[in-house]
Design a protein around this motif. Structure first.
Motif, PDB file in Angstrom:
ATOM      1  N   ALA A 148      -3.336  53.468  67.162  1.00 56.27           N
ATOM      2  CA  ALA A 148      -4.463  53.713  68.059  1.00 56.27           C
ATOM      3  C   ALA A 148      -4.173  53.174  69.453  1.00 56.27           C
ATOM      4  O   ALA A 148      -4.466  53.831  70.465  1.00 56.27           O
ATOM      5  N   ALA A 149      -3.567  51.985  69.521  1.00 56.18           N
ATOM      6  CA  ALA A 149      -3.266  51.382  70.817  1.00 56.18           C
ATOM      7  C   ALA A 149      -2.206  52.184  71.567  1.00 56.18           C
ATOM      8  O   ALA A 149      -2.312  52.406  72.775  1.00 56.18           O
ATOM      9  N   LEU A 150      -1.177  52.622  70.847  1.00 61.04           N
ATOM     10  CA  LEU A 150      -0.112  53.383  71.488  1.00 61.04           C
ATOM     11  C   LEU A 150      -0.621  54.732  71.981  1.00 61.04           C
ATOM     12  O   LEU A 150      -0.307  55.153  73.102  1.00 61.04           O
ATOM     13  N   MET A 151      -1.420  55.403  71.180  1.00 63.00           N
ATOM     14  CA  MET A 151      -1.901  56.719  71.569  1.00 63.00           C
ATOM     15  C   MET A 151      -2.870  56.634  72.755  1.00 63.00           C
ATOM     16  O   MET A 151      -2.878  57.507  73.622  1.00 63.00           O
ATOM     17  N   GLN A 152      -3.680  55.585  72.803  1.00 59.68           N
ATOM     18  CA  GLN A 152      -4.576  55.403  73.940  1.00 59.68           C
ATOM     19  C   GLN A 152      -3.772  55.206  75.228  1.00 59.68           C
ATOM     20  O   GLN A 152      -4.101  55.777  76.274  1.00 59.68           O
ATOM     21  N   TRP A 153      -2.711  54.393  75.138  1.00 58.24           N
ATOM     22  CA  TRP A 153      -1.833  54.177  76.301  1.00 58.24           C
ATOM     23  C   TRP A 153      -1.162  55.476  76.715  1.00 58.24           C
ATOM     24  O   TRP A 153      -1.096  55.808  77.902  1.00 58.24           O
ATOM     25  N   ALA A 171       8.816  40.581  70.752  1.00 58.72           N
ATOM     26  CA  ALA A 171       8.086  40.070  71.914  1.00 58.72           C
ATOM     27  C   ALA A 171       7.333  38.797  71.570  1.00 58.72           C
ATOM     28  O   ALA A 171       7.124  37.939  72.429  1.00 58.72           O
ATOM     29  N   GLY A 172       6.938  38.656  70.310  1.00 58.24           N
ATOM     30  CA  GLY A 172       6.166  37.490  69.912  1.00 58.24           C
ATOM     31  C   GLY A 172       7.002  36.288  69.525  1.00 58.24           C
ATOM     32  O   GLY A 172       6.454  35.233  69.190  1.00 58.24           O
ATOM     33  N   SER A 173       8.319  36.427  69.597  1.00 54.03           N
ATOM     34  CA  SER A 173       9.198  35.331  69.199  1.00 54.03           C
ATOM     35  C   SER A 173       9.431  34.371  70.358  1.00 54.03           C
ATOM     36  O   SER A 173       9.521  34.774  71.516  1.00 54.03           O
ATOM     37  N   ASP A 174       9.543  33.081  70.055  1.00 52.99           N
ATOM     38  CA  ASP A 174       9.863  32.088  71.089  1.00 52.99           C
ATOM     39  C   ASP A 174      11.289  32.257  71.591  1.00 52.99           C
ATOM     40  O   ASP A 174      11.602  31.920  72.730  1.00 52.99           O
ATOM     41  N   LEU A 189       7.333  55.433  75.356  1.00 55.82           N
ATOM     42  CA  LEU A 189       7.316  53.969  75.315  1.00 55.82           C
ATOM     43  C   LEU A 189       8.721  53.411  75.517  1.00 55.82           C
ATOM     44  O   LEU A 189       8.924  52.457  76.273  1.00 55.82           O
ATOM     45  N   GLY A 190       9.704  54.033  74.856  1.00 54.52           N
ATOM     46  CA  GLY A 190      11.083  53.583  75.007  1.00 54.52           C
ATOM     47  C   GLY A 190      11.647  53.839  76.387  1.00 54.52           C
ATOM     48  O   GLY A 190      12.460  53.064  76.898  1.00 54.52           O
ATOM     49  N   ALA A 191      11.216  54.934  77.021  1.00 54.24           N
ATOM     50  CA  ALA A 191      11.733  55.287  78.337  1.00 54.24           C
ATOM     51  C   ALA A 191      11.095  54.470  79.451  1.00 54.24           C
ATOM     52  O   ALA A 191      11.749  54.158  80.457  1.00 54.24           O
ATOM     53  N   LYS A 192       9.810  54.095  79.295  1.00 54.98           N
ATOM     54  CA  LYS A 192       9.069  53.489  80.398  1.00 54.98           C
ATOM     55  C   LYS A 192       8.792  52.000  80.233  1.00 54.98           C
ATOM     56  O   LYS A 192       8.634  51.287  81.230  1.00 54.98           O
ATOM     57  N   VAL A 193       8.727  51.506  79.002  1.00 58.87           N
ATOM     58  CA  VAL A 193       8.306  50.121  78.771  1.00 58.87           C
ATOM     59  C   VAL A 193       9.323  49.341  77.947  1.00 58.87           C
ATOM     60  O   VAL A 193       9.856  48.323  78.405  1.00 58.87           O
ATOM     61  N   CYS A 194       9.588  49.813  76.746  1.00 59.19           N
ATOM     62  CA  CYS A 194      10.470  49.085  75.832  1.00 59.19           C
ATOM     63  C   CYS A 194      11.918  49.482  76.079  1.00 59.19           C
ATOM     64  O   CYS A 194      12.614  50.029  75.222  1.00 59.19           O
ATOM     65  N   THR A 195      12.381  49.202  77.296  1.00 58.32           N
ATOM     66  CA  THR A 195      13.698  49.627  77.732  1.00 58.32           C
ATOM     67  C   THR A 195      14.791  48.709  77.190  1.00 58.32           C
ATOM     68  O   THR A 195      14.515  47.591  76.752  1.00 58.32           O
ATOM     69  N   LYS A 196      16.027  49.196  77.278  1.00 63.33           N
ATOM     70  CA  LYS A 196      17.149  48.415  76.758  1.00 63.33           C
ATOM     71  C   LYS A 196      17.285  47.094  77.503  1.00 63.33           C
ATOM     72  O   LYS A 196      17.416  46.034  76.892  1.00 63.33           O
ATOM     73  N   ARG A 197      17.258  47.164  78.829  1.00 70.89           N
ATOM     74  CA  ARG A 197      17.353  45.966  79.654  1.00 70.89           C
ATOM     75  C   ARG A 197      16.017  45.736  80.363  1.00 70.89           C
ATOM     76  O   ARG A 197      15.360  46.670  80.766  1.00 70.89           O
ATOM     77  N   ASN A 198      15.650  44.496  80.464  1.00 72.27           N
ATOM     78  CA  ASN A 198      14.425  44.106  81.162  1.00 72.27           C
ATOM     79  C   ASN A 198      13.189  44.848  80.669  1.00 72.27           C
ATOM     80  O   ASN A 198      12.476  45.498  81.454  1.00 72.27           O
ATOM     81  N   GLY A 255       4.922  42.809  79.149  1.00 75.13           N
ATOM     82  CA  GLY A 255       3.562  42.562  79.606  1.00 75.13           C
ATOM     83  C   GLY A 255       2.736  43.825  79.740  1.00 75.13           C
ATOM     84  O   GLY A 255       1.501  43.761  79.747  1.00 75.13           O
ATOM     85  N   LEU A 256       3.396  44.980  79.836  1.00 76.08           N
ATOM     86  CA  LEU A 256       2.696  46.259  79.956  1.00 76.08           C
ATOM     87  C   LEU A 256       2.651  47.025  78.639  1.00 76.08           C
ATOM     88  O   LEU A 256       2.115  48.137  78.595  1.00 76.08           O
ATOM     89  N   CYS A 257       3.213  46.463  77.605  1.00 73.35           N
ATOM     90  CA  CYS A 257       3.329  47.195  76.337  1.00 73.35           C
ATOM     91  C   CYS A 257       2.001  47.223  75.591  1.00 73.35           C
ATOM     92  O   CYS A 257       1.393  46.166  75.346  1.00 73.35           O
TER      93      CYS A 257
END
Length: 303
Positions: free
Chosen positions: A17-22, A213-216, A189-198, A202-204
Motif C-alpha cells: 500500500a505504501a509503495l503504490m501510494q508513492w 535501512a533499519g540496520s545500525d 523505486l530501484g531507479a529513483k530511490v533504492c539506487t546502487k550507490r547513495n 529518507g525518501l523511501c
C-alpha cells in the motif's frame, strides 16, 4: 525475530500500500508503458536489457513506428534492423529481436505467447524478459526481477539473494491482479530511490519495512546486491571494437584492411580477424566476394 505467516502477510500488505501510494505520484512516463501490445512490450524489453530507459526511448519510438507488428519486423532485412539499432549497444539483441519476430510469426501465428516456457524458447528471452512480457502485456501475476529489483529485495530481507531466491520473493510480493502496477513501481523505486550507490533512504516509502535501512551497520555488499555480474570495462574492449565495425558497416561494405582500421586495430591484425570471424558466426555480418557487409544470414542458421 521471525514473523508468523499472518504477520508477514500483513507486513507485505502494508508495504504494498505504501509503495503504490508513492508510485502514483512518482511514476515515470515511458512510451512502452502506454501500451499493452505484447509485441511492443517485448520489443521494449529487448532494448532495456542492460540499457537505461532514457537511452531506449528514441529507439523504441522509432522501431514502434517503423515495425509496429511482428510480421513487419520479420519481413525486414537484418541489415536494416542492425542499422536502425546503431548507438543502442549490444547489437546481438537486435539480431535476437529480428530472429524472435521470425519465430513468433512462424510458430505462434504472429502472436507473442503468454506461456513462460514458450517465451523462454525465443532467442534472447531470459527469465526477466519473459516475466516482463507476462506482467506488462498479459497481466499475469509474475514477479519481474532485474538487477534493481534484486537489490531492493536483498535490502528488504537484509541478505544477499541468489536469482532463484529473488524470483520467489518477487512472485510472493505481487498483489493478485496488480502485477503491472506493482512491477512498474518496483522498477521505479530501484531507479529513483533504492539506487546502487547513495540510496535515498529518507525518501523511501517502504523504509520502515527494510532490514538494510533499519540496520545500525548495513552490509556494504547489499549496495550492489542483485542478479547480474559486473561488466568488464568498455574502453579498449572487443565490445567497443565490434560496435565501431558495425557502425562502419551500416554505411558501406568493407574489405579486411578497412575493417581493421574501422575498429582501430590496424596494428593488431590477429585480433581484428578474430572479431570479424565472431561477428560473421553470430550472423551480425557476412562476407560477399571477400568484402564484409552488415547482417544477411538466415535466422535458421543462428547459433
Amino acid at each position: 525475530m521471525r514473523l508468523s505467516v499472518a504477520a508477514e502477510r500483513q507486513r507485505r500488505r502494508r508495504r504494498c500500500a505504501a509503495l503504490m501510494q508513492w508510485w502514483e505520484a512518482q511514476r515515470r512516463d515511458l512510451p512502452w508503458r502506454r501500451t499493452r501490445d505484447p509485441w511492443l512490450v517485448l520489443m521494449s524489453e529487448f532494448m532495456l536489457q542492460q540499457t537505461q530507459a532514457d537511452r531506449v526511448v528514441p529507439y523504441f519510438e522509432q522501431f514502434a513506428a517503423h515495425w509496429p507488428t511482428v510480421e513487419l519486423l520479420a519481413r525486414a532485412e537484418l541489415a536494416e534492423v542492425l542499422s536502425a539499432w546503431q548507438g543502442l549497444g549490444y547489437p546481438r539483441r537486435a539480431r535476437n529481436l529480428w530472429h524472435t519476430a521470425t519465430l513468433v510469426t512462424q510458430r505462434h501465428g504472429g502472436q507473442v505467447p503468454a506461456d513462460l516456457e514458450a517465451l523462454l524458447a525465443l532467442p534472447g528471452v531470459g527469465p526477466y524478459t519473459a516475466r516482463a512480457v507476462q506482467a506488462f502485456a498479459w497481466g499475469l501475476d509474475a514477479g519481474v526481477v532485474d538487477t534493481n529489483v534484486g537489490r531492493i529485495l536483498a535490502r528488504w530481507f537484509g541478505s544477499r539473494l541468489a536469482l532463484a531466491q529473488a524470483q520467489r520473493a518477487a512472485d510472493v510480493h505481487v498483489p493478485p491482479g496488480e502485477s503491472w502496477s506493482w512491477n512498474q513501481a518496483m522498477l521505479d523505486l530501484g531507479a529513483k530511490v533504492c539506487t546502487k550507490r547513495n540510496p535515498r533512504c529518507g525518501l523511501c516509502p517502504v523504509q520502515r519495512w527494510c532490514s538494510w535501512a533499519g540496520s545500525d551497520a548495513p552490509d556494504p555488499a547489499l549496495r550492489s546486491a542483485g542478479v547480474s555480474a559486473r561488466q568488464a570495462p568498455f574502453e579498449g574492449s572487443d565490445r567497443q571494437a565490434r560496435g565501431r565495425l558495425l557502425a562502419a558497416l551500416a554505411d558501406r561494405d568493407l574489405d579486411g584492411a578497412d575493417a581493421a582500421i574501422a575498429m582501430n586495430l590496424a596494428h593488431d591484425a590477429q585480433r581484428a580477424e578474430r572479431i570479424v570471424a565472431a561477428l560473421v558466426a553470430e550472423g551480425l555480418a557476412s562476407t560477399v566476394e571477400r568484402r564484409l557487409r552488415l547482417g544477411s544470414r538466415a535466422p535458421d542458421s543462428f547459433p
